[in-house]
Design a protein around this motif. Structure first.
Motif, PDB file in Angstrom:
ATOM      1  N   LYS A 186      -0.841   0.062   1.935  1.00 41.36           N
ATOM      2  CA  LYS A 186      -2.059  -0.664   2.244  1.00 41.36           C
ATOM      3  C   LYS A 186      -3.212   0.331   2.331  1.00 41.36           C
ATOM      4  CE  LYS A 186       0.165  -4.135   5.124  1.00 41.36           C
ATOM      5  NZ  LYS A 186       0.229  -4.708   6.469  1.00 41.36           N
ATOM      6  N   CYS A 187      -4.415  -0.170   2.166  1.00 49.01           N
ATOM      7  CA  CYS A 187      -5.618   0.686   2.229  1.00 49.01           C
ATOM      8  C   CYS A 187      -5.724   1.413   3.576  1.00 49.01           C
ATOM      9  CB  CYS A 187      -6.866  -0.159   1.988  1.00 49.01           C
ATOM     10  SG  CYS A 187      -7.043  -0.701   0.281  1.00 49.01           S
ATOM     11  N   GLU A 233      -5.948   5.422   3.974  1.00 47.97           N
ATOM     12  CA  GLU A 233      -7.095   6.063   4.628  1.00 47.97           C
ATOM     13  C   GLU A 233      -6.637   6.957   5.782  1.00 47.97           C
ATOM     14  OE1 GLU A 233     -10.073   3.202   5.658  1.00 47.97           O
ATOM     15  OE2 GLU A 233     -10.295   2.557   3.576  1.00 47.97           O
ATOM     16  N   HIS A 285      -2.152   4.602  -5.566  1.00 48.84           N
ATOM     17  CA  HIS A 285      -3.076   3.693  -4.886  1.00 48.84           C
ATOM     18  C   HIS A 285      -4.535   4.037  -5.225  1.00 48.84           C
ATOM     19  CE1 HIS A 285      -4.293   0.882  -1.705  1.00 48.84           C
ATOM     20  NE2 HIS A 285      -5.281   1.758  -1.480  1.00 48.84           N
ATOM     21  N   CYS A 294      -7.283   1.427  -6.526  1.00 51.00           N
ATOM     22  CA  CYS A 294      -8.222   0.901  -5.530  1.00 51.00           C
ATOM     23  C   CYS A 294      -9.511   1.719  -5.539  1.00 51.00           C
ATOM     24  CB  CYS A 294      -7.562   0.917  -4.159  1.00 51.00           C
ATOM     25  SG  CYS A 294      -8.634   0.359  -2.836  1.00 51.00           S
ATOM     26  N   ASP A 318     -12.224   1.203  -3.634  1.00 46.85           N
ATOM     27  CA  ASP A 318     -12.720   1.456  -2.276  1.00 46.85           C
ATOM     28  C   ASP A 318     -12.087   2.728  -1.687  1.00 46.85           C
ATOM     29  OD1 ASP A 318     -14.329  -0.801  -2.316  1.00 46.85           O
ATOM     30  OD2 ASP A 318     -12.804  -2.089  -1.399  1.00 46.85           O
ATOM     31  N   CYS A 319     -10.789   2.836  -1.825  1.00 46.96           N
ATOM     32  CA  CYS A 319     -10.092   4.026  -1.305  1.00 46.96           C
ATOM     33  C   CYS A 319     -10.486   5.272  -2.094  1.00 46.96           C
ATOM     34  CB  CYS A 319      -8.581   3.814  -1.348  1.00 46.96           C
ATOM     35  SG  CYS A 319      -7.993   2.661  -0.089  1.00 46.96           S
TER      36      CYS A 319
END
Length: 177
Positions: free
Chosen positions: A5-6, A10, A32, A36, A38-39
């Motif tokens: 998961k994000c 993070e 990931h 993704c 955003d990440c």
């Protein structure tokens, strides 16, 4: 498709940037980050911040390295000088004490010659060695209440200390020639 998961990615990013993760976890994070955006943005920002911090630390060290080195060497030199002076004062107090308090006058002469000789080999503080010997001679004679012996003992201690220092200087000169 990444299993992480994000929020987990993070949390792991600082460790990833520092290369402190296992190979398996690194691969999952890389997968990931590829998927993704955003990440990926968070990763780029963190990476940039880490690089800027590192550069600041390096610049700071390069700018102040000489000053830090000089301060450190000066403090070490001051500490060693304190030890040297304490050693000289203590050694001369012992040698003068042995010479004055010793029962056999001739048996104590080697102490008042050998100790200044060794101190003279180790340090270039001849004046301090002689002054300390004379001061302790006066103090011991005052404590022993033998004021008449101060002059005789002072001459004796000055001659013996001078002989020890003369031997030390002669040996130093032999080593340099």
């Amino acid at each position: 498709m990444s299993k992480l998961k994000c929020s987990i990615v993070e949390d792991l990013m600082p460790l990833y940037i520092e290369d402190l993760l296992s190979e398996e976890t690194k691969k999952e994070i890389e997968l990931h980050l590829d998927e993704c955006e955003d990440c990926k943005e968070v990763y780029d920002e963190l990476k940039e911040d880490v690089n800027l911090e590192y550069e600041k630390k390096i610049d700071l060290k390069e700018d102040e390295y000489e000053e830090l080195k000089t301060d450190t060497l000066d403090s070490i030199k001051n500490y060693l000088n304190k030890i040297k002076y304490i050693l000289i004062i203590f050694s001369m107090a012992v040698s003068v004490g042995i010479s004055i308090l010793g029962n056999g006058f001739l048996s104590t002469i080697p102490w008042i010659i050998i100790i200044p000789f060794v101190l003279g080999l180790l340090y270039k503080e001849n004046t301090l060695i002689i002054a300390t010997a004379l001061i302790f001679n006066i103090l011991f004679n005052i404590v022993l209440q033998s004021a008449y012996a101060i002059i005789f003992d002072s001459i004796y201690i000055l001659l013996c200390t001078g002989a020890g220092l003369f031997l030390a200087i002669s040996i130093k000169n032999l080593k340099t020639n």
